[in-house]
Design a protein around this motif. Structure first.
Motif, PDB file in Angstrom:
ATOM      1  N   PHE A  22      63.656  69.781   4.581  1.00  0.00           N
ATOM      2  CA  PHE A  22      63.211  71.190   5.115  1.00  0.00           C
ATOM      3  C   PHE A  22      64.390  72.320   4.742  1.00  0.00           C
ATOM      4  O   PHE A  22      63.788  73.478   4.650  1.00  0.00           O
ATOM      5  CB  PHE A  22      63.039  70.922   6.591  1.00  0.00           C
ATOM      6  CG  PHE A  22      62.567  72.302   7.323  1.00  0.00           C
ATOM      7  CD1 PHE A  22      60.898  72.611   6.879  1.00  0.00           C
ATOM      8  CD2 PHE A  22      63.050  73.169   8.091  1.00  0.00           C
ATOM      9  CE1 PHE A  22      60.375  73.748   7.525  1.00  0.00           C
ATOM     10  CE2 PHE A  22      62.380  74.304   8.632  1.00  0.00           C
ATOM     11  CZ  PHE A  22      61.149  74.746   8.346  1.00  0.00           C
ATOM     12  N   ARG A  23      65.414  71.874   4.819  1.00  0.00           N
ATOM     13  CA  ARG A  23      66.660  72.956   4.407  1.00  0.00           C
ATOM     14  C   ARG A  23      66.419  73.450   3.127  1.00  0.00           C
ATOM     15  O   ARG A  23      66.965  74.321   2.450  1.00  0.00           O
ATOM     16  CB  ARG A  23      67.894  72.091   4.577  1.00  0.00           C
ATOM     17  CG  ARG A  23      68.193  72.027   5.936  1.00  0.00           C
ATOM     18  CD  ARG A  23      69.590  71.156   6.006  1.00  0.00           C
ATOM     19  NE  ARG A  23      69.510  69.872   5.912  1.00  0.00           N
ATOM     20  CZ  ARG A  23      70.647  68.888   5.962  1.00  0.00           C
ATOM     21  NH1 ARG A  23      71.690  69.412   5.868  1.00  0.00           N
ATOM     22  NH2 ARG A  23      70.182  67.679   5.667  1.00  0.00           N
ATOM     23  N   ALA A  28      65.632  79.865  -3.267  1.00  0.00           N
ATOM     24  CA  ALA A  28      64.678  80.992  -3.806  1.00  0.00           C
ATOM     25  C   ALA A  28      63.311  80.633  -4.449  1.00  0.00           C
ATOM     26  O   ALA A  28      62.407  80.997  -3.965  1.00  0.00           O
ATOM     27  CB  ALA A  28      65.491  81.763  -4.737  1.00  0.00           C
ATOM     28  N   ILE A  29      63.419  79.449  -5.234  1.00  0.00           N
ATOM     29  CA  ILE A  29      62.094  78.989  -5.675  1.00  0.00           C
ATOM     30  C   ILE A  29      61.522  78.135  -4.896  1.00  0.00           C
ATOM     31  O   ILE A  29      60.109  78.604  -4.992  1.00  0.00           O
ATOM     32  CB  ILE A  29      62.766  78.090  -6.834  1.00  0.00           C
ATOM     33  CG1 ILE A  29      61.422  77.828  -7.795  1.00  0.00           C
ATOM     34  CG2 ILE A  29      63.228  76.791  -6.437  1.00  0.00           C
ATOM     35  CD1 ILE A  29      60.796  78.843  -8.752  1.00  0.00           C
ATOM     36  N   THR A  30      61.834  77.660  -3.575  1.00  0.00           N
ATOM     37  CA  THR A  30      61.118  76.968  -2.648  1.00  0.00           C
ATOM     38  C   THR A  30      60.258  78.180  -1.651  1.00  0.00           C
ATOM     39  O   THR A  30      59.349  78.059  -1.500  1.00  0.00           O
ATOM     40  CB  THR A  30      61.990  76.005  -1.874  1.00  0.00           C
ATOM     41  OG1 THR A  30      62.535  75.184  -2.775  1.00  0.00           O
ATOM     42  CG2 THR A  30      61.103  75.207  -0.834  1.00  0.00           C
ATOM     43  N   ARG A  31      61.295  79.079  -1.570  1.00  0.00           N
ATOM     44  CA  ARG A  31      60.767  80.307  -0.643  1.00  0.00           C
ATOM     45  C   ARG A  31      59.685  80.925  -1.600  1.00  0.00           C
ATOM     46  O   ARG A  31      58.501  81.259  -0.775  1.00  0.00           O
ATOM     47  CB  ARG A  31      61.788  81.228  -0.453  1.00  0.00           C
ATOM     48  CG  ARG A  31      62.668  81.072   0.692  1.00  0.00           C
ATOM     49  CD  ARG A  31      63.468  82.235   1.140  1.00  0.00           C
ATOM     50  NE  ARG A  31      64.109  82.938   0.051  1.00  0.00           N
ATOM     51  CZ  ARG A  31      65.468  82.729  -0.249  1.00  0.00           C
ATOM     52  NH1 ARG A  31      66.071  81.782   0.617  1.00  0.00           N
ATOM     53  NH2 ARG A  31      65.931  83.474  -1.174  1.00  0.00           N
ATOM     54  N   GLU A  32      59.485  81.015  -2.701  1.00  0.00           N
ATOM     55  CA  GLU A  32      58.341  81.624  -3.681  1.00  0.00           C
ATOM     56  C   GLU A  32      57.447  80.752  -3.449  1.00  0.00           C
ATOM     57  O   GLU A  32      56.264  81.220  -3.333  1.00  0.00           O
ATOM     58  CB  GLU A  32      58.903  81.847  -5.094  1.00  0.00           C
ATOM     59  CG  GLU A  32      58.033  82.490  -5.911  1.00  0.00           C
ATOM     60  CD  GLU A  32      58.396  82.829  -7.105  1.00  0.00           C
ATOM     61  OE1 GLU A  32      57.606  82.950  -8.232  1.00  0.00           O
ATOM     62  OE2 GLU A  32      59.592  82.845  -7.471  1.00  0.00           O
ATOM     63  N   PHE A  33      57.543  79.307  -3.663  1.00  0.00           N
ATOM     64  CA  PHE A  33      56.480  78.332  -3.644  1.00  0.00           C
ATOM     65  C   PHE A  33      55.640  78.544  -2.403  1.00  0.00           C
ATOM     66  O   PHE A  33      54.433  78.369  -2.101  1.00  0.00           O
ATOM     67  CB  PHE A  33      57.051  76.978  -3.814  1.00  0.00           C
ATOM     68  CG  PHE A  33      56.082  76.109  -3.661  1.00  0.00           C
ATOM     69  CD1 PHE A  33      55.014  75.734  -4.630  1.00  0.00           C
ATOM     70  CD2 PHE A  33      55.892  75.282  -2.660  1.00  0.00           C
ATOM     71  CE1 PHE A  33      53.952  74.629  -4.626  1.00  0.00           C
ATOM     72  CE2 PHE A  33      55.101  74.326  -2.202  1.00  0.00           C
ATOM     73  CZ  PHE A  33      54.171  73.897  -3.347  1.00  0.00           C
ATOM     74  N   LEU A  34      56.625  78.477  -1.324  1.00  0.00           N
ATOM     75  CA  LEU A  34      55.982  78.369   0.071  1.00  0.00           C
ATOM     76  C   LEU A  34      55.229  79.828   0.472  1.00  0.00           C
ATOM     77  O   LEU A  34      54.434  79.728   1.112  1.00  0.00           O
ATOM     78  CB  LEU A  34      56.938  78.297   1.286  1.00  0.00           C
ATOM     79  CG  LEU A  34      57.560  76.796   1.393  1.00  0.00           C
ATOM     80  CD1 LEU A  34      58.867  76.626   2.242  1.00  0.00           C
ATOM     81  CD2 LEU A  34      56.663  75.830   1.431  1.00  0.00           C
ATOM     82  N   GLU A  35      55.762  80.880  -0.044  1.00  0.00           N
ATOM     83  CA  GLU A  35      54.880  82.089   0.180  1.00  0.00           C
ATOM     84  C   GLU A  35      53.606  82.192  -0.650  1.00  0.00           C
ATOM     85  O   GLU A  35      52.738  82.351   0.034  1.00  0.00           O
ATOM     86  CB  GLU A  35      55.785  83.340  -0.139  1.00  0.00           C
ATOM     87  CG  GLU A  35      56.991  83.713   0.539  1.00  0.00           C
ATOM     88  CD  GLU A  35      57.875  84.820  -0.177  1.00  0.00           C
ATOM     89  OE1 GLU A  35      57.327  85.367  -0.871  1.00  0.00           O
ATOM     90  OE2 GLU A  35      59.045  84.759   0.358  1.00  0.00           O
ATOM     91  N   LEU A  36      53.527  81.423  -1.715  1.00  0.00           N
ATOM     92  CA  LEU A  36      52.254  81.242  -2.433  1.00  0.00           C
ATOM     93  C   LEU A  36      51.292  80.342  -1.798  1.00  0.00           C
ATOM     94  O   LEU A  36      50.168  80.585  -1.520  1.00  0.00           O
ATOM     95  CB  LEU A  36      52.499  80.848  -3.885  1.00  0.00           C
ATOM     96  CG  LEU A  36      53.254  81.757  -4.920  1.00  0.00           C
ATOM     97  CD1 LEU A  36      53.521  80.911  -6.128  1.00  0.00           C
ATOM     98  CD2 LEU A  36      52.184  82.821  -5.143  1.00  0.00           C
ATOM     99  N   ALA A  37      51.856  79.307  -1.425  1.00  0.00           N
ATOM    100  CA  ALA A  37      51.090  78.204  -0.520  1.00  0.00           C
ATOM    101  C   ALA A  37      50.644  78.837   0.657  1.00  0.00           C
ATOM    102  O   ALA A  37      49.420  78.651   1.276  1.00  0.00           O
ATOM    103  CB  ALA A  37      51.859  77.002  -0.106  1.00  0.00           C
TER     104      ALA A  37
END
Length: 84
Positions: A22-23, A28-37
């Motif tokens: 979860f950390r 940045a790339i994970t945040r972008e992916f989660l925003e898309l999801a």
């Protein structure tokens, strides 16, 4: 075989693409992916607020689990050895 992600959620093991800590959400790339999801409404939160431990990515959804990625990995490995 199936993998229990916490709560009442069990998914087919073959659908799992990745299990992430979860950390990793701080990346940045994970945040972008989660925003898309989140925009596609494909995030399913199993964990209570503050108890999130891992993300489980499938083709259709992202699950936020209260179970650590190392525990999920061990469960998946046990399932693999049970299949042999």
């Amino acid at each position: 075989m199936f993998l229990h992600l916490g709560g009442d959620v069990i998914i087919p093991k073959k659908d799992i693409i990745a299990i992430l800590n979860f950390r990793a959400r701080n990346s940045a790339i994970t945040r972008e992916f989660l925003e898309l999801a989140r925009g596609e409404k494909s995030i399913h939160v199993i964990a209570e607020k503050g108890k999130e431990k891992s993300f489980v990515l499938t083709r259709e959804q992202v699950f936020v689990s209260p179970i650590s990625c190392s525990t999920l990995k061990k469960r998946a490995a046990m399932l693999i050895s049970a299949e042999d």
